[in-house]
Design a protein around this motif. Sequence first.
Motif, PDB file in Angstrom:
ATOM      1  N   ASN A  73      67.582 121.382 178.759  1.00  0.00           N
ATOM      2  CA  ASN A  73      68.925 121.334 179.323  1.00  0.00           C
ATOM      3  C   ASN A  73      69.627 120.012 179.036  1.00  0.00           C
ATOM      4  O   ASN A  73      70.647 119.698 179.644  1.00  0.00           O
ATOM      5  CB  ASN A  73      68.883 121.596 180.835  1.00  0.00           C
ATOM      6  N   ARG A  74      69.096 119.235 178.091  1.00  0.00           N
ATOM      7  CA  ARG A  74      69.705 117.956 177.719  1.00  0.00           C
ATOM      8  C   ARG A  74      70.577 118.127 176.481  1.00  0.00           C
ATOM      9  O   ARG A  74      70.127 118.675 175.455  1.00  0.00           O
ATOM     10  CB  ARG A  74      68.635 116.902 177.448  1.00  0.00           C
ATOM     11  N   LEU A  75      71.817 117.655 176.543  1.00  0.00           N
ATOM     12  CA  LEU A  75      72.688 117.675 175.379  1.00  0.00           C
ATOM     13  C   LEU A  75      72.310 116.518 174.463  1.00  0.00           C
ATOM     14  O   LEU A  75      72.193 115.375 174.914  1.00  0.00           O
ATOM     15  CB  LEU A  75      74.154 117.517 175.800  1.00  0.00           C
ATOM     16  N   VAL A  76      72.134 116.815 173.181  1.00  0.00           N
ATOM     17  CA  VAL A  76      71.747 115.758 172.250  1.00  0.00           C
ATOM     18  C   VAL A  76      72.694 115.622 171.064  1.00  0.00           C
ATOM     19  O   VAL A  76      72.699 114.573 170.398  1.00  0.00           O
ATOM     20  CB  VAL A  76      70.301 115.964 171.735  1.00  0.00           C
ATOM     21  N   SER A  77      73.493 116.640 170.757  1.00  0.00           N
ATOM     22  CA  SER A  77      74.344 116.576 169.566  1.00  0.00           C
ATOM     23  C   SER A  77      75.515 117.527 169.751  1.00  0.00           C
ATOM     24  O   SER A  77      75.488 118.426 170.607  1.00  0.00           O
ATOM     25  CB  SER A  77      73.546 116.977 168.313  1.00  0.00           C
ATOM     26  N   ALA A  78      76.552 117.327 168.930  1.00  0.00           N
ATOM     27  CA  ALA A  78      77.741 118.173 169.055  1.00  0.00           C
ATOM     28  C   ALA A  78      78.553 118.156 167.775  1.00  0.00           C
ATOM     29  O   ALA A  78      78.529 117.178 167.005  1.00  0.00           O
ATOM     30  CB  ALA A  78      78.610 117.709 170.224  1.00  0.00           C
ATOM     31  N   VAL A  79      79.287 119.223 167.556  1.00  0.00           N
ATOM     32  CA  VAL A  79      80.285 119.304 166.492  1.00  0.00           C
ATOM     33  C   VAL A  79      81.236 120.443 166.849  1.00  0.00           C
ATOM     34  O   VAL A  79      80.849 121.394 167.534  1.00  0.00           O
ATOM     35  CB  VAL A  79      79.634 119.557 165.111  1.00  0.00           C
TER      36      VAL A  79
END
Length: 303
Positions: A73-79
């Motif tokens: 449930n941890r956010l690590v990356s995005a685009v």
Amino acid sequence: MTKVREDSSQHLRAPLSVTSAEEAAFSVGIATLQEWRTVEEWGNAEGWNVGHQDASCFHGIDPQGFFVGRLGNRLVSAVSLVNHSDKYAFWGSYVVNPEFRGQGYGRKTCKAAKSHSGRRVVGSDAMPDLVSGYSRSGASPAHETVHYVGRPERATHAPAGVVPIGPDHLNAIAEYDSGCFPAYRRDFLARWLWADGHIARTRLVNGRIAGYGVIRPAPVGHRIGPLFADTPQDAEALFDALIAHVQPDEEVSLYMPDLTGSASTFFNDRGLTEQFRVVRMYEGGTPRIRADHVFAVTSLEVG
């Protein structure tokens, strides 16, 4: 797409070690609006200076076009890869949580997102040192875009023919906008023009729209975008009307395409200075727009 490199030297903290179980649990999915606000916080920590209402306005363009990589449930990356129409899409907001850089999560997130654009023409903005890498992926450079920042000098008189944009202007503004942007985006403009804190003005000449612009609050000062106008004189009148609402000690920033190789001196003359440049690139062809009408793009996040 503008991005923060996974090995960014701005963060000296060593990447967190990830167990094999966590690595196997890495997944890419669609971001909720609240998750995207977290992504914008990452970007603001890197100096993106995202407008306060940007997430709410941008997310509604294409809610399926905002991607996040998760370890559990941890956010690590995005685009983001936002489909503006059935013919045009735009990459943006490529960032990796500083604690997880250098482990390939950003590349995996982009790979998972890439199919979302289908056969559309895809735009992106690249830092100059990354252009060759983008070119190998099939994108071609179109022009540079200059980031201007400063505390602008005020006009000595109120600009003529500039009025607040009201609901009765929306259809005409959307039509004008579609000549300067590669898609018809009336629904987006209905949110953008009147979002909380946004100030939108149009220039009328003989009752006809000759340009429009929006200024919005951000963590540091205000950002202008878009600023579209028939002539430099129309753009100047709109600029003066927009900055009239900014305190003298507040910064204003914008991104202006440099289509001639010699950026406009107008913003320099008014107290803004160049901070850096990015390179606009397209994959699948270059859209045809009235490029000489574009004095500031909406944002680097959605084009």
